[in-house]
Design a protein around this motif. Structure first.
Motif, short mmCIF file in Angstrom:
data_model
loop_
_atom_site.label_atom_id
_atom_site.label_comp_id
_atom_site.label_asym_id
_atom_site.label_seq_id
_atom_site.Cartn_x
_atom_site.Cartn_y
_atom_site.Cartn_z
N VAL A 73 3.98 19.18 -20.31
CA VAL A 73 4.18 17.75 -20.07
C VAL A 73 4.81 17.55 -18.70
CG1 VAL A 73 5.33 15.65 -20.89
CG2 VAL A 73 4.44 17.33 -22.55
N PHE A 74 4.21 16.64 -17.94
CA PHE A 74 4.71 16.25 -16.63
C PHE A 74 5.00 14.76 -16.63
CE2 PHE A 74 2.26 20.03 -15.92
CZ PHE A 74 2.90 20.70 -14.88
N PHE A 75 5.99 14.38 -15.84
CA PHE A 75 6.32 12.98 -15.62
C PHE A 75 6.31 12.72 -14.12
CE2 PHE A 75 8.23 13.72 -19.71
CZ PHE A 75 8.24 12.50 -20.35
N THR A 76 6.03 11.48 -13.74
CA THR A 76 6.31 11.07 -12.37
C THR A 76 7.55 10.19 -12.40
OG1 THR A 76 4.90 9.09 -12.52
CG2 THR A 76 3.89 11.10 -11.60
N ALA A 77 8.35 10.29 -11.35
CA ALA A 77 9.54 9.46 -11.22
C ALA A 77 9.76 9.18 -9.74
CB ALA A 77 10.76 10.14 -11.82
N LEU A 90 4.30 0.91 1.58
CA LEU A 90 4.79 0.36 0.31
C LEU A 90 5.89 -0.67 0.57
CD1 LEU A 90 5.01 3.56 -1.92
CD2 LEU A 90 3.29 1.75 -2.03
N TRP A 91 6.66 -0.46 1.63
CA TRP A 91 7.72 -1.41 1.99
C TRP A 91 7.13 -2.79 2.27
CZ3 TRP A 91 13.02 -0.50 2.20
CH2 TRP A 91 13.79 -1.56 2.66
N ASP A 92 6.01 -2.81 2.99
CA ASP A 92 5.37 -4.10 3.33
C ASP A 92 4.89 -4.83 2.07
OD1 ASP A 92 5.81 -3.47 5.97
OD2 ASP A 92 3.73 -2.87 6.37
N PHE A 93 4.39 -4.08 1.10
CA PHE A 93 3.86 -4.69 -0.11
C PHE A 93 4.94 -5.02 -1.13
CE2 PHE A 93 -0.05 -2.81 1.44
CZ PHE A 93 -1.00 -3.77 1.10
N TRP A 94 5.87 -4.09 -1.35
CA TRP A 94 6.79 -4.19 -2.47
C TRP A 94 8.26 -4.20 -2.09
CZ3 TRP A 94 3.65 -5.71 -5.94
CH2 TRP A 94 2.38 -5.16 -6.05
N GLY A 95 8.56 -4.20 -0.79
CA GLY A 95 9.96 -4.22 -0.37
C GLY A 95 10.64 -2.87 -0.60
N TRP A 122 6.12 9.81 -4.56
CA TRP A 122 6.31 9.09 -3.31
C TRP A 122 5.24 8.04 -3.07
CZ3 TRP A 122 10.84 9.62 -1.11
CH2 TRP A 122 11.57 10.79 -1.33
N ARG A 123 4.10 8.21 -3.69
CA ARG A 123 2.97 7.28 -3.54
C ARG A 123 2.39 7.04 -4.92
NH1 ARG A 123 5.28 6.77 0.40
NH2 ARG A 123 4.61 6.84 2.55
N TYR A 124 1.37 6.21 -5.00
CA TYR A 124 0.75 5.93 -6.29
C TYR A 124 0.24 7.19 -6.97
CZ TYR A 124 0.68 1.17 -4.40
OH TYR A 124 1.02 -0.03 -3.85
N ILE A 153 -3.65 1.35 -10.56
CA ILE A 153 -3.16 1.86 -9.27
C ILE A 153 -2.81 3.34 -9.42
CG2 ILE A 153 -1.40 1.66 -7.47
CD1 ILE A 153 -1.08 -1.27 -8.14
N GLY A 154 -1.66 3.64 -10.00
CA GLY A 154 -1.17 5.01 -10.05
C GLY A 154 -2.01 5.95 -10.88
N CYS A 155 -2.36 5.54 -12.09
CA CYS A 155 -3.18 6.42 -12.94
C CYS A 155 -4.56 6.62 -12.32
CB CYS A 155 -3.30 5.84 -14.35
SG CYS A 155 -1.75 5.81 -15.28
#
Length: 173
Positions: A73-77, A90-95, A122-124, A153-155
């Motif tokens: 099992v892996f998680f992203t965080a 990502l800063w421009d889109f989501w602050g 670090w990214r999607y 997005i991420g998945c």
């Protein structure tokens, strides 16, 4: 802060399109990735979200079955309080993103356990700037079960990377 996501129904099994390929699932070749289930991302669905309750229950079922089938099992965080240089566009889109206020933790119902691997995201895409590819290869895993929130997005970007990476083979053997 992320915008609130309106509730919606998950598709039922008969609403999912028929696949064009005949891929066989093999637990001995598989790994489970639980993607973006940090409180910060889940909070965007609002309090008492039926959708998040259902999604969490489904993921918990997968999470419970994985060790019994010897599936790692892996998680992203995503880390809190990222430097703007690390966040890039990502800063421009989501602050500034999540802060170190506890919302960066994986939700309690799915907390990583001993032996689980937590990838810094670090990214999607879970493969971006991580050693996920190498970890899967070292475990002899070339099938990936991806679950979580933000499937669009991420998945999806993680699945696209997995599909394009030569080490993961979704075909029957």
């Amino acid at each position: 802060m992320l915008p609130t996501i309106a509730p919606y129904e998950l598709p039922s099994a008969h609403e999912v399109p028929q696949t064009r390929v005949n891929w066989d699932f093999d637990p001995s070749r598989s790994a489970l990735l639980i993607h973006d289930m940090q409180q910060y991302f889940v909070d965007a669905y609002g309090e008492n979200s039926r959708l998040i309750t259902q999604v969490t229950s489904n993921i918990r079922d997968l999470r419970e079955a994985a060790p019994q089938a010897n599936i790692p099992v892996f998680f992203t965080a995503q880390p809190p309080e990222q430097d703007p240089k690390d966040r890039g566009l990502l800063w421009d889109f989501w602050g500034p993103g999540m802060q170190d206020d506890g919302s960066n933790k994986v939700i309690h119902d799915l907390s990583p356990r001993e032996g689980d691997q937590v990838l810094t995201k670090w990214r999607y895409d879970a493969f971006s700037r991580s050693d996920f590819e190498e970890q899967l290869a070292s475990l002899g895993r070339d099938q990936l079960i991806i679950t979580g929130v933000y499937a669009h997005i991420g998945c999806l970007t993680t699945a696209t990377s997995a599909f394009m990476w030569g080490g993961l083979d979704f075909r029957s053997s």
